[in-house]
Design a protein around this motif. Structure first.
Motif, PDB file in Angstrom:
ATOM      1  N   UNK A 167       0.835  -1.194   0.000  1.00 53.64           N
ATOM      2  CA  UNK A 167       0.000   0.000   0.000  1.00 53.64           C
ATOM      3  C   UNK A 167       0.875   1.250   0.000  1.00 53.64           C
ATOM      4  N   UNK A 168       0.223   2.401  -0.157  1.00 56.96           N
ATOM      5  CA  UNK A 168       0.920   3.679  -0.059  1.00 56.96           C
ATOM      6  C   UNK A 168       1.022   4.453  -1.347  1.00 56.96           C
ATOM      7  N   UNK A 169       0.651   3.835  -2.477  1.00 59.19           N
ATOM      8  CA  UNK A 169       0.835   4.529  -3.747  1.00 59.19           C
ATOM      9  C   UNK A 169      -0.098   5.734  -3.856  1.00 59.19           C
ATOM     10  N   UNK A 170      -1.250   5.702  -3.189  1.00 59.42           N
ATOM     11  CA  UNK A 170      -2.149   6.859  -3.231  1.00 59.42           C
ATOM     12  C   UNK A 170      -1.506   8.063  -2.555  1.00 59.42           C
ATOM     13  N   UNK A 171      -0.713   7.814  -1.516  1.00 59.73           N
ATOM     14  CA  UNK A 171      -0.001   8.918  -0.874  1.00 59.73           C
ATOM     15  C   UNK A 171       1.070   9.482  -1.801  1.00 59.73           C
ATOM     16  N   UNK A 172       1.749   8.610  -2.546  1.00 61.09           N
ATOM     17  CA  UNK A 172       2.718   9.091  -3.522  1.00 61.09           C
ATOM     18  C   UNK A 172       2.056  10.065  -4.492  1.00 61.09           C
ATOM     19  N   UNK A 173       0.883   9.703  -4.983  1.00 64.45           N
ATOM     20  CA  UNK A 173       0.199  10.523  -5.974  1.00 64.45           C
ATOM     21  C   UNK A 173      -0.390  11.784  -5.359  1.00 64.45           C
ATOM     22  N   UNK A 174      -0.996  11.670  -4.192  1.00 66.25           N
ATOM     23  CA  UNK A 174      -1.593  12.844  -3.563  1.00 66.25           C
ATOM     24  C   UNK A 174      -0.531  13.804  -3.046  1.00 66.25           C
ATOM     25  N   UNK A 175       0.594  13.281  -2.569  1.00 67.30           N
ATOM     26  CA  UNK A 175       1.689  14.158  -2.143  1.00 67.30           C
ATOM     27  C   UNK A 175       2.196  15.001  -3.310  1.00 67.30           C
ATOM     28  N   UNK A 176       2.293  14.383  -4.471  1.00 63.96           N
ATOM     29  CA  UNK A 176       2.751  15.125  -5.650  1.00 63.96           C
ATOM     30  C   UNK A 176       1.733  16.203  -6.032  1.00 63.96           C
ATOM     31  N   UNK A 177       0.455  15.878  -5.982  1.00 61.98           N
ATOM     32  CA  UNK A 177      -0.576  16.873  -6.283  1.00 61.98           C
ATOM     33  C   UNK A 177      -0.454  18.065  -5.338  1.00 61.98           C
ATOM     34  N   UNK A 178      -0.222  17.772  -4.070  1.00 61.90           N
ATOM     35  CA  UNK A 178      -0.093  18.844  -3.079  1.00 61.90           C
ATOM     36  C   UNK A 178       1.121  19.720  -3.375  1.00 61.90           C
ATOM     37  N   UNK A 179       2.235  19.110  -3.741  1.00 62.18           N
ATOM     38  CA  UNK A 179       3.454  19.878  -4.021  1.00 62.18           C
ATOM     39  C   UNK A 179       3.292  20.730  -5.275  1.00 62.18           C
ATOM     40  N   UNK A 180       2.645  20.185  -6.286  1.00 60.89           N
ATOM     41  CA  UNK A 180       2.421  20.957  -7.511  1.00 60.89           C
ATOM     42  C   UNK A 180       1.548  22.180  -7.229  1.00 60.89           C
ATOM     43  N   UNK A 181       0.592  22.024  -6.329  1.00 63.41           N
ATOM     44  CA  UNK A 181      -0.326  23.118  -6.023  1.00 63.41           C
ATOM     45  C   UNK A 181       0.300  24.143  -5.082  1.00 63.41           C
ATOM     46  N   UNK A 182       1.046  23.661  -4.085  1.00 62.82           N
ATOM     47  CA  UNK A 182       1.523  24.544  -3.029  1.00 62.82           C
ATOM     48  C   UNK A 182       2.946  25.056  -3.245  1.00 62.82           C
ATOM     49  N   UNK A 183       3.752  24.314  -3.990  1.00 64.61           N
ATOM     50  CA  UNK A 183       5.158  24.701  -4.194  1.00 64.61           C
ATOM     51  C   UNK A 183       5.526  24.622  -5.671  1.00 64.61           C
TER      52      UNK A 183
END
Length: 501
Positions: A167-183
């Motif tokens: 498990x954990x791949x959803x966090x990989x994808x959502x973390x990237x979405x957050x970084x693209x939006x916030x940084x």
């Protein structure tokens, strides 16, 4: 604990200057006030709550759903580092697939004495019920999460192999979405490989292993239900791939085929990405009291009429005692030395290793061979006297259930703590997909961070958090590299080897 660790951004512990290749990150950190970093981090976590990206710790007195804390400072892999890691990951996953195909078939590795037969055949994770069965296309571990740790600039080790339902791949994808939006400015400083193609690659992998010559294979994600701690991920992946999320009641087996109940009638299912453990998968074969599985599913699988991702019986490749033999397993099936070494491991089932472990309980890490989530583990240097003595008694009573490893100086990455940025230990779970067209390494993964100062335990259930993992696309160092059995290269943002099992 006072461990002197390599910092992946700053270099050696205590340095105040970033590694030269990552100077842009240092400039960004220095130019962004701590309050602004914290605001962005809190914004990401608020979004995760709104989306329902949560997990539950069962048995906890506070069983409420919670998010895994997110850290705003990314971890960064240079392209040259990633090229080496990818080669080692492809080699290891190919060996895992060959090992599983062998031990449930001809068992040549056991006959050749590479590892003790009783370690496999007497292992609770060895499923004799499916011995002699072969999955479509001979692929067992379609999705692997290989846990890695780093101790120096060029020192990477495999800590664990996850070949059941990583498990954990959803966090990989959502973390990237957050970084693209916030940084977004960071993606101007660095050429970062995209990870958002993962759902498409996963669906492509699923379709590629469909049995028979089906023009448009029907694929589903099978979940135990919304009470499962990883339910968000099950739902997220099904939605991202545009396929149905089903529970056992939605499926029925007739004439050794699997069918999905719909308002329009029964629809034949070709591929099931199952997020249910073997024990509960089919009450006709495994636990008879399971309400989560599909009666007759293994009959359909044995008849070659449905592909199960991952294949039943893969838990033997997750076992930590088997892990200790992985260098020999890799060499046996690949013909070459393992490109990614193991952490030194003492098998407590062996008298000498047991005695060494008992003599050094305050210095080593002790793990259950079938443990996960940070449970059933002793970290000697941080353990109390009572904890050490409890493990001593357990080791003496059942030594075969444990392995021991040295306490490594895991690498650190600057992390936003209460008092500001501070080094925190990390590990890494890259995801590797294997289909009939080859092996693909996702250019990223799940970085887990031990948020408690000095802690080496990164598991979310033990208070760990996550970071985004940047893989840099430097054309000067993204080189093609020949390995046993094929060519590893950059293809559409994924490291892939041509050919298949």
């Amino acid at each position: 604990m006072g461990i002197q660790a390599f910092d992946e951004i700053m270099g050696q512990s205590g340095s105040t200057v970033c590694r030269s290749e990552l100077a842009a990150l240092g400039t960004w950190i220095e130019g962004t006030p701590a309050a602004e970093l914290r605001r962005r981090q809190q914004s990401a976590e608020a979004t995760f709550r709104q989306l329902g990206i949560t997990f539950a710790v069962y048995g906890d007195s506070d069983a409420s759903e919670r998010i895994i804390p997110f850290d705003i400072v990314p971890r960064i892999f240079l392209a040259s580092e990633w090229a080496r890691l990818s080669e080692g990951l492809v080699q290891r996953v190919e060996a895992i697939n060959a090992f599983l195909d062998d031990i449930y078939g001809a068992q040549k590795i056991l006959k050749d004495g590479v590892l003790p037969a009783d370690l496999v055949l007497g292992n609770p994770q060895f499923r004799s019920e499916i011995a002699g069965m072969r999955p479509p296309h001979g692929i067992w571990a379609h999705i692997c999460g290989i846990d890695l740790v780093r101790t120096g600039p060029d020192e990477f080790f495999v800590l664990e192999d996850n070949a059941r339902t990583p498990s954990g791949v959803s966090y990989m994808l959502e973390n990237r979405e957050a970084m693209l939006r916030l940084c977004p400015e960071l993606f101007g400083h660095f050429r970062v490989a995209a990870v958002d193609s993962y759902p498409d690659r996963l669906l492509e992998t699923m379709r590629s292993v469909a049995p028979g010559a089906v023009a448009a294979p029907v694929c589903v994600v099978l979940t135990p239900g919304h009470y499962n701690s990883a339910y968000y991920e099950h739902s997220f992946l099904a939605d991202s791939m545009g396929i149905e999320l089903v529970e056992a009641a939605d499926l029925v087996v007739e004439d050794d085929f699997v069918w999905m109940r719909t308002i329009a009638g029964l629809v034949k299912i070709d591929v099931i990405y199952r997020r249910i453990d073997d024990d509960f998968l089919d009450p006709e074969v495994f636990r008879a009291d399971s309400m989560l599985g599909v009666p007759g599913l293994i009959r359909a699988y044995a008849a070659g009429n449905v592909a199960l991702i991952n294949a039943p019986g893969n838990g033997i490749a997750d076992d930590k005692a088997i892990y200790s033999y992985m260098p020999e397993i890799v060499k046996y099936y690949s013909g070459g030395e393992a490109k990614l070494p193991n952490v030194e491991t003492w098998r407590c089932r062996e008298a000498g290793a047991l005695q060494y472990t008992l003599d050094n309980l305050d210095k080593v890490v002790v793990k259950l061979v079938d443990g996960s989530g940070g449970y059933g583990m002793l970290v000697g240097p941080t353990a109390s006297r009572d904890e050490i003595e409890t493990f001593r008694a357990a080791l003496i009573a059942e030594p075969h259930r444990y392995i021991a490893q040295p306490t490594l100086a895991l690498s650190t990455v600057p992390t936003l703590a209460d008092a500001g940025l501070a080094p925190r230990h990390v590990d890494f779970r890259p995801f590797v997909l294997t289909g009939s067209r080859g092996v693909q390494v996702v250019p990223g993964g799940l970085t887990r961070v031990a948020l408690k100062e000095g802690s080496l335990v990164v598991n979310s259930s033990q208070g760990g958090g996550t970071k985004d993992s940047f893989v840099l696309m430097d054309d000067g160092t993204m080189r093609q590299s020949q390995g046993p059995g094929g060519m590893a290269q950059s293809m559409g943002g994924m490291s892939q080897r041509t050919g298949g099992n």
